[in-house]
Scaffold this motif. Structure first.
Motif, PDB file in Angstrom:
ATOM      1  N   UNK A 221     -10.814  -7.105   1.659  1.00  0.00           N
ATOM      2  CA  UNK A 221      -9.779  -7.616   0.792  1.00  0.00           C
ATOM      3  C   UNK A 221      -9.110  -6.211   0.347  1.00  0.00           C
ATOM      4  N   UNK A 222     -10.268  -5.353  -0.306  1.00  0.00           N
ATOM      5  CA  UNK A 222      -9.787  -4.062  -0.852  1.00  0.00           C
ATOM      6  C   UNK A 222      -9.307  -3.145   0.345  1.00  0.00           C
ATOM      7  N   UNK A 223     -10.196  -3.197   1.456  1.00  0.00           N
ATOM      8  CA  UNK A 223      -9.851  -2.444   2.582  1.00  0.00           C
ATOM      9  C   UNK A 223      -8.186  -2.787   3.075  1.00  0.00           C
TER      10      UNK A 223
ATOM     11  N   UNK B  76      -8.070  -9.872   9.500  1.00  0.00           N
ATOM     12  CA  UNK B  76      -6.806  -9.317   9.118  1.00  0.00           C
ATOM     13  C   UNK B  76      -7.327  -7.807   8.890  1.00  0.00           C
ATOM     14  N   UNK B  77      -8.432  -7.612   8.522  1.00  0.00           N
ATOM     15  CA  UNK B  77      -8.768  -6.051   8.201  1.00  0.00           C
ATOM     16  C   UNK B  77      -8.992  -5.245   9.377  1.00  0.00           C
ATOM     17  N   UNK B  78      -9.398  -5.971  10.412  1.00  0.00           N
ATOM     18  CA  UNK B  78      -9.340  -5.427  11.825  1.00  0.00           C
ATOM     19  C   UNK B  78      -7.825  -5.160  12.293  1.00  0.00           C
ATOM     20  N   UNK B  79      -6.995  -5.969  12.126  1.00  0.00           N
ATOM     21  CA  UNK B  79      -5.534  -5.688  12.509  1.00  0.00           C
ATOM     22  C   UNK B  79      -4.870  -4.593  11.877  1.00  0.00           C
ATOM     23  N   UNK B  80      -5.220  -4.558  10.381  1.00  0.00           N
ATOM     24  CA  UNK B  80      -4.639  -3.252   9.513  1.00  0.00           C
ATOM     25  C   UNK B  80      -5.210  -2.075  10.004  1.00  0.00           C
TER      26      UNK B  80
ATOM     27  N   UNK C  71       2.938  -3.743  13.290  1.00  0.00           N
ATOM     28  CA  UNK C  71       2.477  -3.817  14.585  1.00  0.00           C
ATOM     29  C   UNK C  71       1.730  -5.295  14.955  1.00  0.00           C
ATOM     30  N   UNK C  72       2.607  -6.254  14.879  1.00  0.00           N
ATOM     31  CA  UNK C  72       2.088  -7.573  14.899  1.00  0.00           C
ATOM     32  C   UNK C  72       1.607  -8.039  16.384  1.00  0.00           C
TER      33      UNK C  72
ATOM     34  N   UNK D  95      -2.758  -1.055   3.969  1.00  0.00           N
ATOM     35  CA  UNK D  95      -1.270  -1.316   3.832  1.00  0.00           C
ATOM     36  C   UNK D  95      -0.857  -2.166   4.951  1.00  0.00           C
ATOM     37  N   UNK D  96       0.532  -2.355   4.932  1.00  0.00           N
ATOM     38  CA  UNK D  96       1.217  -2.940   5.916  1.00  0.00           C
ATOM     39  C   UNK D  96       2.296  -2.243   6.792  1.00  0.00           C
TER      40      UNK D  96
END
Length: 224
Positions: free
Chosen positions: A107-109, A158-162, A119-120, A114-115
């Motif tokens: 969650x911290x990562x 989610x971390x991998x996506x970001x 890149x969805x 950021x967003x």
């Protein structure tokens, strides 16, 4: 884009690399100690210390970063949570505490990465790979662990996506972190893997290092 790609004009390349190596040398030293003495006996505080030290050294190395202190602080918080998770995973009875600590780390990562850019389109390949894997894994999980591990899997994805969206060394760090977790979960719940601890810890330490490097300016590597 991270600082590892942006460059730092006006700083000699060689001296900058020497400084970077100096700050990272405790990490490499403690990794070498861990892999030369991979504890195979009963869980112990000594084993936990050896396992956590490389990540704690990365926390210290980030003190060398003078720009983007908010980003630095988020990475340090994630690394400290990871170290807590590392220690908890030494003891089987503390496994879920370890999962909680790594959930907090990711969650911290996520907050740090950021967003932007969003890149969805990256979500589709992540879902195509992780969906079948976690579907198989769920069949082997004890019922009491399912909610915690499902939550962790979603946060990890989610971390991998970001991480992939951010690019640079973070991209490879996020990929290796995910691979490490997949290897660990498969070895723990589905089928023992040969040299599992070596594979899991090598990819894990490399992932943490690559994410940490995103906070360090580089005099030569430029954004493409």
């Amino acid at each position: 884009m991270d600082a590892w790609e942006e460059g730092l004009p006006g700083k000699p390349y060689f001296s900058a690399q020497l400084r970077l190596c100096r700050w990272l040398s405790p990490f490499f030293l403690t990794c070498a100690v861990y892999f030369l003495w991979i504890p195979q006996d009963r869980p112990s505080w000594v084993g936990a210390l050896f396992k956590c030290l490389p990540v704690v050294c990365l926390v210290g190395s980030l003190q060398a970063v003078r720009w983007g202190r908010g980003y630095r602080a988020l990475l340090q918080g994630a690394l400290l949570c990871s170290a807590v998770g590392d220690a908890c995973l030494i003891w089987p009875d503390a496994f879920l505490y370890g999962v909680a600590a790594f959930t907090a780390a990711h969650l911290l990562y996520l907050w740090a990465f950021g967003l932007a850019p969003l890149r969805p389109g990256l979500l589709l390949p992540i879902a195509l790979v992780s969906g079948p894997y976690y579907g198989t894994l769920l069949l082997h999980l004890p019922a009491g662990m399912v909610p915690a591990l499902v939550t962790y899997s979603l946060v990890l994805a989610a971390m991998l996506w970001r991480g992939l969206a951010r690019g640079g060394s973070v991209r490879w760090g996020a990929l290796l972190f995910t691979l490490s977790d997949m290897l660990l979960a498969w070895d723990t719940f589905v089928q023992p893997l040969p040299h599992a601890r070596l594979l899991v810890m090598t990819t894990y330490y490399a992932a943490q290092l690559l994410i940490t490097l995103s906070a360090f300016p580089s005099p030569r590597l430029k954004a493409s």
